[in-house]
Write an enzyme that holds these catalytic residues in place. Structure first.
Site, short mmCIF file in Angstrom:
data_model
loop_
_atom_site.label_atom_id
_atom_site.label_comp_id
_atom_site.label_asym_id
_atom_site.label_seq_id
_atom_site.Cartn_x
_atom_site.Cartn_y
_atom_site.Cartn_z
N GLY A 176 -5.77 4.97 9.13
CA GLY A 176 -4.47 4.59 8.59
C GLY A 176 -3.87 5.72 7.78
CB CYS A 177 -0.37 6.53 6.92
SG CYS A 177 0.21 4.89 6.44
CG PHE A 178 -1.19 4.00 2.40
CD1 PHE A 178 -0.38 4.81 1.61
CD2 PHE A 178 -0.62 2.85 2.95
CE1 PHE A 178 0.95 4.48 1.38
CE2 PHE A 178 0.70 2.52 2.72
CZ PHE A 178 1.49 3.33 1.93
CB ALA A 229 -2.92 10.42 1.82
#
Lengths: 344, 344, 344, 344
Positions: free
Chosen positions: C147-149, C152
């Site tokens: 996932g994107c979160f 990061a």
């Protein structure tokens, strides 16, 4: 091949850096700036962390003269001095400022409020609207790279003027630009809180790109005279849209005009004629050298509306400069410019 | 005095609510909606937490008929039915849709692609451009509140047309609007990622406000014919700027035109003529009922550029509706509309 | 090599198309979509005018099985079915949805409110956080792209957890994202007028990326437990910033931490550790596969603040998927991903 | 009653002007500025065309001393000198800068890098967080109006600290602000092209509002120590959201906490506690003096998340200053502050 970017710390400069660093025929970029000399480029532009290892050099005329290409991305007024000193040396020069574009004596003085470049420099400078002047550009040693508004406007009008389809006296040009066009220098007119959720018109009847557009239109049509050209600031960073209006000389359908545009730009890889009924948004050319065009006739008024969009920092500045370099080098015009728009 | 807001859950409706809730002559707002009936208004619009305690009611014609004022902030097509049912009852009606504006048979059908309201309803509906029609509005029982673009455009053109200063055939209207004009209903064309950092033109030569503008221009000038009118979407929420271009009949300076505009709008509290050389930005009328105007002549082309800005949800919709209510009640026109623009 | 993009009409899909169309090892992209089958891709995405000539195909399992790579850019819930049907065939599969990421029985059901993929599919799916799982990815046939979160966040925390520098119980993760993360489907929460000039928090304590982050942290530290993770919507299109806070186990200077981060990520071309005192903005990775990190200790509190930024559609989705494809193919990890950030 | 606004040309000043010009107890605003003296206010702020007829005066201490109220909206460092000169005269003074807030010797020097105001001035200055200090404010002659971040933060934390519900050592404060907080002076960090479509963190562990928050927390709890407080720049003009995280001392449900917040703020008209499960967006307080709060417990972590939003220029500056003036005058606290948020 080594190329120099003068005025490298401005937005035009950093966009040249992005394009030239990824250009297969360019070995290295040498960065010059009169204001931030000695600084690390990646500190000036942290998005280049790990990508750029250059320091910014002061203006060094003799070194520049020996490069293959020098791009002048400095403000109007500064550029003409540098161009003059670089003339006749090894380096070919592409000037992105307004200094070398106006050929008619007195016009530069009137619109730029300064002294014009000498006539011998002006005489050597080829106007770099690539799609129109490709042959002259190929032989040139000095290019006057077009302004952002003239690029979008002239590409939108070329088929109509060259084929004598409209009444030049009726032309109205309503231009809109994002805020990166104002450069990197902070000012109140580009302050976030003054520009976000705001829409402004500026330099009404006074924009310095007016005579540049007129000069080209006059080359195309003996009837062409003074134009109405206004510019608006849009709360976005990149992108220009120019909406143009003119009376058709003869009745003409949208489909007929569309066919003319398609055939006019058939061999021009960076001009995309949109299907009948579809109009381009600025975001659809974001980050690329495309100029997207639509045209529509209005039978109620016998007028035509032309819409032209570009990314002001690419086709309106750095991208067209690289396109011109490609032409001057005899390369495929799209070399190093194969970007897809970033969307959304 | 009790007023009804029909279509209260749209942006026009909630802006009416903001203005009417703080209007000294209004005791209460009754909220109607065909889609969200029964819901709490503060849940629909959480910014009204603690301020609104109303629930949204379904459409209740008989109840509405007994109110003092009913504002119709529903889509075109729906409005005409409601207006018809409310006619001749106690409630005075202000319709914010396009349903009652076009008087010429066939025009509504052509531009709105639906069946027009009956002629008797149309005949009773007074066009509510307050600055122009104040006398008729005072006596009216049914108001066709103007469209957002026509408001900004017509206020910008009135002095020129009424004083026969320009050639109507030369008129070009280039309009720009923020995205709240598209309403609250989600759609791809108002999706954030598609609209931010983007600039688009839409409904080229087809915007339904075209005949509304033409109708008024024809009242002012027998020479007025079809106009060129285009609209652009700006990545901002509120605000309209209309840039207009026309050929001057006789030579005229900016100062002369400025004086005419100042004296034309001298007694109109919501029209502000900007000083010569200053042009308004949309943010400078944000949240208010002002229409700010500038005009500039161009001696090179003998053309004039007029710039008009409004907040599309206030002077372009809810604010002008309240202004009309004030006139109909014999109140000072500015009652409840003394807002200062929010800046920055 | 032919690759398939399933869910090609969403934002993840079109970003895959941008990257794969310019990838030297990819010959062609075959586009699938269950909703817009048959349409021209360039009509769906006019920025691809002249660049894409593909039509969108319906879901065709047997054809997909014979491709070299299939990217699943469809919503969670849909993906697991497709992944199952593609397993064990020629095509290697990279799934960008959340369907194959959670390995602990019951977690998918709790956070995604649906039935989990079968254990044999989950068992084959390698978690595609490239910098961390490169070896397993090389051998994999099925990738659960992060996932994107989590991307990061986990890149920001890896050095601290692997080197046991912080107290896992103290971890707070405050995440911020642009609106493209919400996808292309219009909804009121991504409507321009509701999101511009607005800042909102959403899914407080309920975001489905929470267990994905926890799962990886638990692999790194036996002390890791439930985390506090919140997400905010920023009025911009692209970009994620995650700000993380934790108590240091032992006292440690910023310089010491910086050195550890630099050496941890020394051989990872897409992770850029910023100089001490410099923090990344999201725009500085715009359009690229970079993850930029900064870390700072606070001697007053003995806590550390870590900042991590990515482009949610690139390193947070399509870019990392291509990076994983490169690893699976034994190519240089950066193949086809040499973009410079677009700035400004 | 005549009031003076010193620093009238900044954003705090112009917002004071908007509020005070419409305040029923204020007869006139006298505008002072050290930099733009002599200029017409409406020229500085064209949105005030026709509304303001004042010229900006230079700093005139003796005249100011005789006014009823003086608002100091000048930068920190300048304010303390003026406050000192105005002390003990007729005018009551409300200082919007940071100069008079920190009472502990040495803290101002450490965080503001300048010399503190003298102790006798500091001793007289009452901290103007209206909801908390109302009694002291009523008697005060000199107010240290709180910073924007401390206002949002402290109102969000007051019930938890006063009722000893959380572990002070665990507190994390992640703050986000629009760009108007940076003031009107142009700078590169507030340049449109650098800030739009960008999200940045700044002054990490170094923001001068840190000790101001700590000072109040220590008054509430002897356990309170140094806090972690970070600030982010959001690409919007107005609005602050502060997200706060802390460990609960005892287990507690969201509903229980919600009830405590509701009862704590029951008689405070500007604090709105949102229903359980609803969280405020910054736009929902746009242009108003509201502080909207939500709280949610997480049983997984036994932590609480608190969300607080304000308009930084209203409740975070000018609005709270007017609220304090109302209290000092014995007026209803909401006098002149009955605005509805502008939405959308």
């Amino acid at each position: 091949m080594d190329v120099g970017i003068v005025g490298s710390t401005g937005y035009g400069g950093v966009e040249l850096y992005r394009l030239l660093s990824n250009h297969p025929n360019v070995d290295g970029c040498i960065l010059y700036s009169s204001s931030l000399e000695g600084s690390s480029y990646a500190e000036q532009y942290p998005h280049l962390s790990g990508l750029s290892h250059e320091s910014v050099k002061p203006i060094m005329i003799e070194e520049m003269q020996q490069l293959d290409f020098v791009f002048l991305a400095v403000p109007s007024g500064v550029s003409k001095e540098l161009a003059q000193k670089l003339m006749g040396k090894k380096a070919k020069v592409i000037d992105l400022s307004g200094d070398l574009r106006l050929k008619v004596p007195g016009e530069y003085e009137e619109w730029y409020k300064g002294e014009s470049a000498p006539q011998d420099v002006l005489g050597k400078a080829v106007y770099g609207l690539t799609e129109i002047n490709r042959h002259a550009i190929r032989e040139a040693e000095l290019i006057a790279n077009p302004g952002c508004f003239p690029t979008a406007t002239l590409l939108g009008l070329a088929p109509l003027y060259q084929q004598d389809l409209i009444d030049p006296h009726s032309l109205i040009i309503d231009a809109k630009t994002g805020l990166s066009g104002a450069g990197r220098k902070a000012s109140q007119s580009s302050h976030f809180a003054e520009t976000q959720e705001n829409l402004r018109i500026y330099k009404v009847h006074q924009h310095q790109h007016t005579p540049e557009i007129e000069q080209q239109l006059k080359e195309w049509s003996s009837e062409a005279g003074p134009i109405t050209f206004t510019t608006h600031l849009i709360p976005m960073t990149r992108g220009i849209m120019v909406t143009m209006y003119a009376d058709l000389k003869d009745s003409c359908t949208t489909e007929q005009l569309h066919t003319r545009y398609q055939s006019f730009y058939e061999k021009h890889p960076f001009v995309r004629i949109r299907p009948v009924g579809q109009f381009p948004g600025t975001k659809e050319v974001f980050g690329t050298n495309f100029c997207d065009l639509s045209i529509k006739a209005d039978p109620r008024t016998n007028r035509v509306t032309i819409v032209s969009v570009i990314d002001n920092l690419v086709k309106g500045a750095a991208g067209q400069a690289v396109q011109n370099m490609n032409v001057m080098l005899g390369l495929d015009e799209t070399t190093g410019l194969h970007h897809y728009p970033i969307y959304p």
